[in-house]
Write a protein that holds these residues in place. Structure first.
Motif, PDB file in Angstrom:
ATOM      1  N   ASP A  99      73.486 102.573  72.128  1.00 40.27           N
ATOM      2  CA  ASP A  99      72.577 101.655  71.459  1.00 40.27           C
ATOM      3  C   ASP A  99      72.669 101.884  69.941  1.00 40.27           C
ATOM      4  O   ASP A  99      72.835 103.024  69.495  1.00 40.27           O
ATOM      5  N   ALA A 101      70.410 101.991  67.864  1.00 34.89           N
ATOM      6  CA  ALA A 101      69.330 102.867  67.399  1.00 34.89           C
ATOM      7  C   ALA A 101      69.815 104.311  67.301  1.00 34.89           C
ATOM      8  O   ALA A 101      69.224 105.114  66.566  1.00 34.89           O
ATOM      9  N   HIS A 105      69.248 105.768  63.192  1.00 33.55           N
ATOM     10  CA  HIS A 105      68.053 106.514  63.587  1.00 33.55           C
ATOM     11  C   HIS A 105      66.991 106.440  62.487  1.00 33.55           C
ATOM     12  O   HIS A 105      67.301 106.205  61.325  1.00 33.55           O
ATOM     13  N   PRO A 106      65.725 106.654  62.850  1.00 37.92           N
ATOM     14  CA  PRO A 106      64.625 106.495  61.889  1.00 37.92           C
ATOM     15  C   PRO A 106      64.645 107.473  60.718  1.00 37.92           C
ATOM     16  O   PRO A 106      64.024 107.208  59.692  1.00 37.92           O
ATOM     17  N   SER A 113      66.661 101.325  58.884  1.00 34.12           N
ATOM     18  CA  SER A 113      67.287 101.430  60.210  1.00 34.12           C
ATOM     19  C   SER A 113      67.070 100.189  61.066  1.00 34.12           C
ATOM     20  O   SER A 113      68.023  99.638  61.627  1.00 34.12           O
ATOM     21  N   ALA A 114      65.837  99.741  61.186  1.00 40.71           N
ATOM     22  CA  ALA A 114      65.541  98.575  62.032  1.00 40.71           C
ATOM     23  C   ALA A 114      66.244  97.331  61.499  1.00 40.71           C
ATOM     24  O   ALA A 114      66.780  96.527  62.279  1.00 40.71           O
ATOM     25  N   VAL A 117      69.978  97.544  62.458  1.00 39.18           N
ATOM     26  CA  VAL A 117      70.175  97.203  63.872  1.00 39.18           C
ATOM     27  C   VAL A 117      70.115  95.685  64.044  1.00 39.18           C
ATOM     28  O   VAL A 117      71.004  95.081  64.655  1.00 39.18           O
ATOM     29  N   GLU A 118      69.102  95.070  63.483  1.00 40.91           N
ATOM     30  CA  GLU A 118      68.934  93.616  63.592  1.00 40.91           C
ATOM     31  C   GLU A 118      70.114  92.877  62.959  1.00 40.91           C
ATOM     32  O   GLU A 118      70.612  91.884  63.513  1.00 40.91           O
TER      33      GLU A 118
END
Length: 168
Positions: A99, A101, A105-106, A113-114, A117-118
């Protein structure tokens, strides 16, 4: 320690990974670049995605640069290839079946990070021109007949040397 699948993948493509002392400045805590490979601090808490990211930097180096790489990479080879290393780590993660994520990673990527990913899952691939320039993959729409575009990779490590002796 990182996921065995990541270490096996990196070893299979020609990026050696070993455990050993990590001293001096590093781009990522607990991971050093030495002798063209990666050294993992034995007691370090290492994010799997960071290992893929550092491997991405090595993958973009010309073979002679990669073989001699150690410590912090100079600006044109380190920060200059940052987006390419990120994009490479995405292709590697997808290839291994991870994945995103894991890569984003955060604790990394300055709070983005988010968003990363998006962005990648949405079909936008920052850094892809660097991978294409290095001969590692084709951008969608640029692939010749019978070839697959990113995230498929033509090869995982750059095989060409710079024509002018510089960073490229």
């Amino acid at each position: 320690m990182p996921a065995p699948a990541i270490v096996a993948f990196l070893s299979d493509i020609g990026i050696p990974v070993r455990t050993g002392p990590v001293s001096g400045p590093t781009a990522v805590p607990g991971i050093a670049i030495a002798d063209g490979g990666l050294v993992l601090g034995p007691a370090a808490s290492i994010h799997d995605g960071d290992l893929l990211h550092e491997a991405g930097h090595l993958a973009l180096l010309a073979p002679t640069q990669r073989a001699a790489a150690g410590g912090l990479l100079p600006g044109d080879l380190g920060a200059g290839f940052e987006l390419g290393a990120i994009c490479w780590s995405v292709a590697a993660a997808w290839h291994i079946g991870l994945d995103l994520a894991v890569v984003f990673h955060p604790d990394g990527y300055r709070g983005d990070s988010a968003w990363l990913v998006e962005t990648y899952e949405g079909g936008t691939h920052p850094g892809l021109p660097l991978l294409e320039w290095a001969g590692l993959t084709w951008a969608p729409g640029h692939e010749p007949p019978g070839e697959q575009p990113f995230p498929a990779m033509r090869q995982w490590l750059r095989t060409t040397e710079p024509m002018d002796g510089g960073a490229r």
